[in-house]
Write an enzyme that holds these catalytic residues in place. Structure first.
Site, PDB file in Angstrom:
ATOM      1  N   HIS A 135       7.884 -11.997 -12.035  1.00  0.00           N
ATOM      2  CA  HIS A 135       8.191 -11.796 -13.475  1.00  0.00           C
ATOM      3  C   HIS A 135       9.583 -11.639 -13.804  1.00  0.00           C
ATOM      4  O   HIS A 135      10.343 -12.295 -14.385  1.00  0.00           O
ATOM      5  CB  HIS A 135       7.608 -10.485 -14.109  1.00  0.00           C
ATOM      6  CG  HIS A 135       6.164 -10.493 -13.876  1.00  0.00           C
ATOM      7  ND1 HIS A 135       5.498  -9.411 -13.491  1.00  0.00           N
ATOM      8  CD2 HIS A 135       5.218 -11.240 -14.376  1.00  0.00           C
ATOM      9  CE1 HIS A 135       4.220  -9.500 -13.597  1.00  0.00           C
ATOM     10  NE2 HIS A 135       3.845 -10.535 -13.993  1.00  0.00           N
TER      11      HIS A 135
ATOM     12  N   LYS B 124      -8.809  -3.586 -22.766  1.00  0.00           N
ATOM     13  CA  LYS B 124      -8.424  -3.887 -21.541  1.00  0.00           C
ATOM     14  C   LYS B 124      -7.993  -2.672 -20.629  1.00  0.00           C
ATOM     15  O   LYS B 124      -7.373  -1.612 -21.306  1.00  0.00           O
ATOM     16  CB  LYS B 124      -7.096  -4.789 -21.811  1.00  0.00           C
ATOM     17  CG  LYS B 124      -7.379  -5.982 -20.398  1.00  0.00           C
ATOM     18  CD  LYS B 124      -6.148  -6.840 -20.688  1.00  0.00           C
ATOM     19  CE  LYS B 124      -5.660  -7.405 -19.334  1.00  0.00           C
ATOM     20  NZ  LYS B 124      -4.571  -8.587 -19.525  1.00  0.00           N
TER      21      LYS B 124
HETATM   22  P1  ADP Z   1      -0.967 -12.031 -18.405  1.00  0.00           P
HETATM   23  O1  ADP Z   1      -1.767 -10.788 -18.206  1.00  0.00           O
HETATM   24  O2  ADP Z   1      -0.508 -12.506 -19.826  1.00  0.00           O
HETATM   25  O3  ADP Z   1      -1.511 -13.268 -17.378  1.00  0.00           O
HETATM   26  P2  ADP Z   1       1.094 -11.224 -16.416  1.00  0.00           P
HETATM   27  O4  ADP Z   1       1.531 -10.109 -16.269  1.00  0.00           O
HETATM   28  O5  ADP Z   1       0.116 -11.511 -15.246  1.00  0.00           O
HETATM   29  O6  ADP Z   1       0.358 -11.540 -17.615  1.00  0.00           O
HETATM   30  O7  ADP Z   1       2.105 -12.520 -16.314  1.00  0.00           O
HETATM   31  C1  ADP Z   1       2.894 -12.788 -17.308  1.00  0.00           C
HETATM   32  C2  ADP Z   1       3.501 -14.298 -17.173  1.00  0.00           C
HETATM   33  O8  ADP Z   1       4.348 -14.175 -15.820  1.00  0.00           O
HETATM   34  C3  ADP Z   1       2.579 -15.380 -17.001  1.00  0.00           C
HETATM   35  O9  ADP Z   1       3.107 -16.566 -17.466  1.00  0.00           O
HETATM   36  C4  ADP Z   1       2.174 -15.387 -15.567  1.00  0.00           C
HETATM   37  O10 ADP Z   1       1.943 -16.851 -15.128  1.00  0.00           O
HETATM   38  C5  ADP Z   1       3.648 -15.315 -15.086  1.00  0.00           C
HETATM   39  N1  ADP Z   1       3.898 -14.902 -13.715  1.00  0.00           N
HETATM   40  C6  ADP Z   1       3.070 -13.961 -12.983  1.00  0.00           C
HETATM   41  N2  ADP Z   1       3.402 -13.665 -11.803  1.00  0.00           N
HETATM   42  C7  ADP Z   1       4.368 -14.915 -11.642  1.00  0.00           C
HETATM   43  C8  ADP Z   1       5.142 -15.059 -10.370  1.00  0.00           C
HETATM   44  N3  ADP Z   1       4.941 -14.403  -9.286  1.00  0.00           N
HETATM   45  N4  ADP Z   1       5.929 -16.004 -10.523  1.00  0.00           N
HETATM   46  C9  ADP Z   1       6.289 -16.867 -11.604  1.00  0.00           C
HETATM   47  N5  ADP Z   1       5.476 -16.353 -12.944  1.00  0.00           N
HETATM   48  C10 ADP Z   1       4.846 -15.323 -12.831  1.00  0.00           C
END
Ligand code: ADP
Length: 157
Positions: free
Chosen positions: A17, A41
């Protein structure tokens, strides 16, 4: 340059992130990290803690702020006068899932979604895998900011 909203659960924030938000800050005038809270959730960390952990991790980024939101992301974007949603994609599966939301959001208000591809070194990383490893006593220090390490230790103690 528009303002972008980077949305997610961030339960907890990972270095994947952080990579996306840093790269987004180089592209947009301002990036607002929108930490989602959906009443039905289940999260490991409450919204205020997820917001604090993200803020602590991006301390040196001048054009980034971190907020929490409930409800529709497009409504949050309108309130913040943001015309772009920023998301990260790690895989074809991510892209497939993201397409639906990007198209629906654009249909609702015209907001565009911009995707950044994950750094290949971080593309396996997710909040879920961090929780799975940490919850079973594994070391996730290479995958999360230091503040998250402390929070995970408290959570699993
Ligand atoms: P959500 O619950 O909305 O999927 P996340 O917290 O899992 O939220 O992820 C938020 C955003 O960050 C999403 O667009 C996800 O694809 C992206 N993301 C998560 N992990 C990674 C990573 N390792 N590298 C790049 N982007 C990521």
């Amino acid at each position: 340059m528009p303002t972008a909203v980077y949305s997610g659960s961030f339960d907890p924030v990972t270095l994947g992130h952080i990579d996306i938000v840093r790269r987004g800050c180089a592209l947009f005038e301002q990036v607002i990290v929108a930490v989602g809270h959906h009443p039905k959730k289940k999260y490991w960390f409450d919204a205020a803690t997820r917001q604090q952990l993200f803020s602590d991790a991006i301390g040196d980024l001048p054009n980034c702020s971190v907020m929490t939101f409930e409800g529709l992301l497009v409504d949050f974007c309108e309130r913040q006068k943001a015309s772009v949603i920023l998301r990260g994609v790690r895989s074809v599966t991510d892209a497939d899932y993201e397409m639906t939301y990007a198209t629906a959001n654009r249909d609702l208000t015209g907001v565009e979604t911009v995707f950044l591809t994950a750094d290949p070194k971080l593309s396996f990383l997710s909040s879920s895998i961090v929780k799975e490893i940490s919850g079973n006593g594994g070391d996730v220090s290479r995958y999360v900011p230091s503040g998250v390490m402390a929070a995970l230790s408290e959570r699993t103690a």
